[in-house]
Enzyme design. Structure first.
Site, PDB file in Angstrom:
ATOM      1  N   GLY A  48      -6.838 -11.824   0.598  1.00 50.47           N
ATOM      2  CA  GLY A  48      -6.812 -10.450   1.066  1.00 50.47           C
ATOM      3  C   GLY A  48      -7.925  -9.655   0.413  1.00 50.47           C
ATOM      4  O   GLY A  48      -8.367  -9.986  -0.692  1.00 50.47           O
ATOM      5  N   GLN A  53     -12.302  -2.250  -2.471  1.00 53.80           N
ATOM      6  CA  GLN A  53     -12.919  -3.314  -3.257  1.00 53.80           C
ATOM      7  C   GLN A  53     -14.387  -3.545  -2.886  1.00 53.80           C
ATOM      8  O   GLN A  53     -15.122  -4.155  -3.662  1.00 53.80           O
ATOM      9  CB  GLN A  53     -12.140  -4.617  -3.105  1.00 53.80           C
ATOM     10  CG  GLN A  53     -10.786  -4.585  -3.789  1.00 53.80           C
ATOM     11  CD  GLN A  53     -10.044  -5.884  -3.594  1.00 53.80           C
ATOM     12  OE1 GLN A  53      -9.386  -6.072  -2.570  1.00 53.80           O
ATOM     13  NE2 GLN A  53     -10.167  -6.774  -4.562  1.00 53.80           N
ATOM     14  N   CYS A  96      -6.658 -11.462  -8.338  1.00 53.88           N
ATOM     15  CA  CYS A  96      -7.386 -10.436  -7.595  1.00 53.88           C
ATOM     16  C   CYS A  96      -8.878 -10.752  -7.632  1.00 53.88           C
ATOM     17  O   CYS A  96      -9.401 -11.126  -8.688  1.00 53.88           O
ATOM     18  CB  CYS A  96      -7.117  -9.072  -8.232  1.00 53.88           C
ATOM     19  SG  CYS A  96      -7.940  -7.704  -7.408  1.00 53.88           S
ATOM     20  N   LEU A  97      -9.541 -10.589  -6.498  1.00 57.43           N
ATOM     21  CA  LEU A  97     -10.978 -10.845  -6.446  1.00 57.43           C
ATOM     22  C   LEU A  97     -11.781  -9.845  -7.283  1.00 57.43           C
ATOM     23  O   LEU A  97     -12.926 -10.114  -7.620  1.00 57.43           O
ATOM     24  CB  LEU A  97     -11.465 -10.840  -4.994  1.00 57.43           C
ATOM     25  CG  LEU A  97     -10.953 -12.018  -4.154  1.00 57.43           C
ATOM     26  CD1 LEU A  97     -11.300 -11.811  -2.680  1.00 57.43           C
ATOM     27  CD2 LEU A  97     -11.510 -13.330  -4.660  1.00 57.43           C
ATOM     28  N   HIS A 138       0.104  -6.219  -2.533  1.00 51.77           N
ATOM     29  CA  HIS A 138      -1.070  -6.207  -3.417  1.00 51.77           C
ATOM     30  C   HIS A 138      -2.184  -5.349  -2.794  1.00 51.77           C
ATOM     31  O   HIS A 138      -2.782  -4.505  -3.468  1.00 51.77           O
ATOM     32  CB  HIS A 138      -1.554  -7.649  -3.626  1.00 51.77           C
ATOM     33  CG  HIS A 138      -2.786  -7.768  -4.461  1.00 51.77           C
ATOM     34  ND1 HIS A 138      -2.755  -8.197  -5.763  1.00 51.77           N
ATOM     35  CD2 HIS A 138      -4.098  -7.526  -4.184  1.00 51.77           C
ATOM     36  CE1 HIS A 138      -3.995  -8.218  -6.247  1.00 51.77           C
ATOM     37  NE2 HIS A 138      -4.828  -7.810  -5.302  1.00 51.77           N
ATOM     38  N   GLU A 139      -2.451  -5.555  -1.498  1.00 51.20           N
ATOM     39  CA  GLU A 139      -3.533  -4.819  -0.840  1.00 51.20           C
ATOM     40  C   GLU A 139      -3.202  -3.337  -0.676  1.00 51.20           C
ATOM     41  O   GLU A 139      -4.072  -2.483  -0.847  1.00 51.20           O
ATOM     42  CB  GLU A 139      -3.884  -5.458   0.505  1.00 51.20           C
ATOM     43  CG  GLU A 139      -4.374  -6.906   0.411  1.00 51.20           C
ATOM     44  CD  GLU A 139      -5.515  -7.135  -0.565  1.00 51.20           C
ATOM     45  OE1 GLU A 139      -6.350  -6.232  -0.770  1.00 51.20           O
ATOM     46  OE2 GLU A 139      -5.574  -8.240  -1.138  1.00 51.20           O
ATOM     47  N   HIS A 142      -4.049  -1.595  -3.756  1.00 48.55           N
ATOM     48  CA  HIS A 142      -5.476  -1.259  -3.845  1.00 48.55           C
ATOM     49  C   HIS A 142      -5.774   0.062  -3.149  1.00 48.55           C
ATOM     50  O   HIS A 142      -6.566   0.865  -3.642  1.00 48.55           O
ATOM     51  CB  HIS A 142      -6.342  -2.357  -3.220  1.00 48.55           C
ATOM     52  CG  HIS A 142      -6.708  -3.455  -4.159  1.00 48.55           C
ATOM     53  ND1 HIS A 142      -7.403  -3.248  -5.320  1.00 48.55           N
ATOM     54  CD2 HIS A 142      -6.465  -4.780  -4.092  1.00 48.55           C
ATOM     55  CE1 HIS A 142      -7.590  -4.396  -5.939  1.00 48.55           C
ATOM     56  NE2 HIS A 142      -7.019  -5.352  -5.216  1.00 48.55           N
TER      57      HIS A 142
END
Length: 173
Positions: A48, A53, A96-97, A138-139, A142
């Protein structure tokens, strides 16, 4: 176009993203950037990616996991299912990226009912369960300026760095 993913230390990731007013060419380009950027991630692989991000303060994210590939615009969580910790052997280490190679045993709701627009502007309401629900939560975090390490701290969980495929090192948050 592939974009640079902001690191967790970037203050931009702590801002609440703005709603999308109209799905025009600019928004379609950002969606393409999200897709291109997520799909190229291999170390670590991502499931995701949220617009903040890649430096865009917009309430958009894209998920791509197994048979699910979908864009969520202006998502609203209507309800969350119960928090059911996974059995020890199936514990999910969330990452997480924006903080590559760091993971924690975060526990999230087992399901989520979400209202959103797809990339064509069609209103949808869906109930999603399991790992996809975890990705969505999670997204959405963000989009609200929350990182998974904030959730780890709140749950008094530890953060780990992946050293090799089977080797983890505990790190301080």
């Amino acid at each position: 176009m592939v974009k640079k993913i902001l690191k967790a230390s970037d203050p931009f990731l702590r801002q609440k993203a703005k709603p999308v007013k109209v799905i025009d060419k600019k928004i379609q380009d950002i969606i393409k950037d999200l897709k291109d950027t997520l799909l190229i991630q291999k170390d670590p692989e991502g499931v995701g990616l949220a617009a903040p991000q890649i430096g865009k303060s917009l309430r958009i994210f894209y998920i791509n996991h197994k048979a699910t590939s979908e864009v969520f615009i202006n998502p609203q969580i209507l309800t969350e299912g119960p928090i059911i910790p996974s059995p020890q052997k199936e514990k999910i280490m969330e990452g997480c990226l924006s903080l590559p190679h760091y993971y924690g045993p975060l526990v999230r709701a087992s399901s989520v009912k979400i209202k959103y627009l797809d990339e064509n502007g069609i209103k949808k309401v869906r109930e999603i369960k399991g790992f996809l629900a975890q990705i969505i939560l999670h997204e959405v975090d963000h989009l609200n300026g929350i990182l998974f390490i904030d959730r780890l701290l709140a749950q008094k969980k530890k953060l780990f760095k992946l050293i090799s495929e089977e080797d983890w090192e505990e790190v301080d948050i």
